[in-house]
Design an enzyme around this catalytic site. Sequence first.
Site, PDB file in Angstrom:
ATOM      1  CG  HIS A 143      30.941  33.316  46.563  1.00  0.00           C
ATOM      2  ND1 HIS A 143      31.151  33.534  45.319  1.00  0.00           N
ATOM      3  CD2 HIS A 143      30.560  32.464  46.019  1.00  0.00           C
ATOM      4  CE1 HIS A 143      31.514  33.002  44.135  1.00  0.00           C
ATOM      5  NE2 HIS A 143      30.737  31.711  44.788  1.00  0.00           N
TER       6      HIS A 143
ATOM      7  CE  LYS B 104      44.999  30.821  41.286  1.00  0.00           C
ATOM      8  NZ  LYS B 104      45.963  32.248  41.747  1.00  0.00           N
TER       9      LYS B 104
END
Length: 514
Positions: free
Chosen positions: A355, A421
Amino acid sequence: MSRTRSTVAGEDITKSVADALQYISYYHPPDYIRYLSQAYTREQSPAAKNAIGQILLNSRMAAFGRRPICQDTGLVVVFAKVGMDARIKSTASFADLVNEGVHRAYLDPDNPLRASIVADPLAARVNTRDNTPAVVHIDLVLGNQVEITIAAKGGGSENKARFTTLNPSASVADWVVDTVSTLGSGWCPPGLISVGIGGSAEKAMLLAKEAMNEPIDMSELLSRGASNAEEELRIELYERINALGIGAQGLGGLTTVVDVKVATHPTHVASKPVALIPQCAANRHLKFTLDGTGPVQLQPPDLSEWPQIGHEDLHATGVRRVNLDALTKEQTASWRCGETLLLSGKMLTGRDAAHQRMVDLIDAGKPLPVDLRGRVIYYVGPVRAVRDEVVGPAGPTTASRMDAFAEKILAETGLLAMLGKAERGPAAIVSIVRHKTPYLTAVGGAAYLISKSIKAARIVAFEDLGMEAIYEFEVQDMPVIMAVDVEGNSIHNSGPLEWRKRMAADGIARAIGV
């Protein structure tokens, strides 16, 4: 008075450490499985029951397949109690002997473990590639043996460790409960909370970390009742933390912790240091003793203690099947918070380092190496595949670490959905609503189970990042839960709130089966 002395070979320490790390990578401690099975039986929240079921099924599959329970195979922490009448025969230091064991374990060709340690925490953060060095604590004690407790601590739960210094009159219980309520679910409950009280700042943290590896015995404690202040605090915290309704994976439910550990040490009259460390569902630790007769001989646990939970038990109720290769904005907008989806088709992966690189390229006005338009991205760093595997264990990583990148990625790429998550932060949820890009969650602690739904995998960008490279996965019936919909509704907010209210109405004792 004569004392019996022993000689422990350095190689025995190294081999035992390596064997123990392999062992705990795929065998849960049986006590944790027993308590988690009880939690599964009494759980009333469908989402939480499904999550616990996935963890139990994953554990059994990992045990038989001898592959990691979780893709985050942990930071190695060693507590060694060396008898003063034991001689360690080696030309290497104790830490070097341990680190050689870590090296062997994590590079084992039959079951390679994911290397997650970076050498320089400040600047380059280059991966050491073999998960060394370990964190080693050594205590000299009476006797002629070497007792080693070895643990592999996942980053998600380790990142939620907290410390404070309370006023002597302040309530430890209130601080712990208030703190747990702010941790979110990135530590992958249901697990344990360990609390260290007293000593100095570093002593309190060590107390909590070491106590975490003690056997789970909450049922026995509740049956016989507390016999001292520490046990009274354990029971109070167990009841109050579960009454928060956080539940498995933060989805809302009856069981957030299966046990609470408390350890104390004398402290300064003006101080009350308190450390809190969560333990995740990948509860990996083992204690063994070396007496000079050779390395530890580890026997597999009795796998008949693992419950017989099948895929049909996890998806007995209605689920929505999703074809990722034909996914549209209209379809993702119809997904509703809390529903179970089974994903099939192609998705991309990417976590922190990927990212950061993508955002840097966007800021520089350069094209990305892979087109995200119309795709789903999964926050994961898998274990290396072996034998006929397509990919190694590949469970989700904590999504909130990607929150800082969310607005730019969603605004510039045309991404359709995100998968990770635990919860997203407020800023990320604003971006989700603005760009109508929902967030899905998979079960942390079900990495081996999830990997079996991945039918093909190839690296498509940033290969030099190792496990943080961008992959393309082709999945079939990968189970996920709709966590944040396009209207900003979050299961990690609504689930715990609902179950906190239910438990308050029903009474704590009834709700958690005490």
